[in-house]
Motif scaffolding. Structure first.
Motif, short mmCIF file in Angstrom:
data_model
loop_
_atom_site.label_atom_id
_atom_site.label_comp_id
_atom_site.label_asym_id
_atom_site.label_seq_id
_atom_site.Cartn_x
_atom_site.Cartn_y
_atom_site.Cartn_z
N LEU A 87 0.82 -1.21 0.00
CA LEU A 87 0.00 0.00 0.00
C LEU A 87 0.86 1.26 0.00
N SER A 91 -0.66 3.05 -3.12
CA SER A 91 -1.83 3.85 -2.75
C SER A 91 -1.45 5.30 -2.46
N ARG A 93 -3.28 6.96 -0.38
CA ARG A 93 -3.61 7.06 1.04
C ARG A 93 -3.33 5.72 1.72
N PRO A 94 -2.06 5.37 1.86
CA PRO A 94 -1.73 4.02 2.36
C PRO A 94 -2.19 3.76 3.79
N GLU A 96 -4.79 4.99 5.49
CA GLU A 96 -6.25 4.78 5.52
C GLU A 96 -6.61 3.43 4.91
N ARG A 97 -6.03 3.12 3.78
CA ARG A 97 -6.32 1.84 3.12
C ARG A 97 -5.85 0.66 3.99
N PHE A 98 -4.71 0.83 4.64
CA PHE A 98 -4.21 -0.24 5.50
C PHE A 98 -5.15 -0.50 6.66
N TRP A 100 -8.37 0.03 6.91
CA TRP A 100 -9.58 -0.64 6.44
C TRP A 100 -9.31 -2.11 6.11
N THR A 101 -8.21 -2.36 5.43
CA THR A 101 -7.86 -3.74 5.06
C THR A 101 -7.58 -4.59 6.30
N SER A 104 -10.72 -5.31 8.34
CA SER A 104 -11.55 -6.31 7.66
C SER A 104 -10.97 -7.71 7.84
N ARG A 149 3.96 9.44 4.38
CA ARG A 149 3.18 10.01 3.29
C ARG A 149 3.92 11.17 2.64
#
Length: 153
Positions: A87, A91, A93-94, A96-98, A100-101, A104, A149
């Protein structure tokens, strides 16, 4: 006269600009330190759960050893580092994506303990033991991703 060389690269004063290998190494180093902390915390929590009555006996009488808990924690924490590194590379937005992933995947990981055919104490302990490394790894890797970032102009 204006030269095109004058407009080459302008960044904001607070912009973080580091080379990709440096960012990657810092993320992986931080991740592996967190992996050791997560494995230690999870193993300690498992030992405490065993001391208060969780037998870690699942399908057909097989008992999960403390060393197995440490190894599996280390393996899946390393998988989290790989996801974070991917990510970071792919990505915008790594962090934020991390989050969520990882959240989950943590939720999905709570299902197998419920299907393990174990006692209530063992099932409760196993669910809790899935949350311990998540509580260590997710914030550490997300914070590391957020600090790496690169803000554009």
């Amino acid at each position: 006269m204006n030269s095109t060389k004058e407009t080459a690269a302008v960044t904001h004063p607070g912009t973080v600009r580091t080379g990709h290998p440096h960012r990657f190494r810092r993320l992986v180093g931080t991740g592996f330190l967190a992996t050791f902390a997560a494995a230690a915390a999870t193993t300690l929590a498992a030992a405490l759960a065993r001391a208060v009555g969780a037998d870690f006996e699942v399908h057909g009488g097989e008992t999960i050893p403390l060393s197995g808990i440490a190894v599996v924690t280390g393996f899946f924490s390393a998988v989290g580092i790989v996801i974070a590194a991917a990510l970071l590379r792919l990505s915008a937005r790594p962090a934020e994506r991390f989050v969520w992933t990882a959240m989950s995947l943590t939720a999905v990981s709570l299902v197998p303990p419920l299907l393990a055919g174990a006692t209530t104490a063992t099932t409760t302990a196993l669910v809790g033991l899935h949350l311990v490394p998540a509580a260590v790894m997710i914030p550490v890797l997300a914070r590391s991703l957020a600090s790496e970032r690169i803000d554009g102009p």
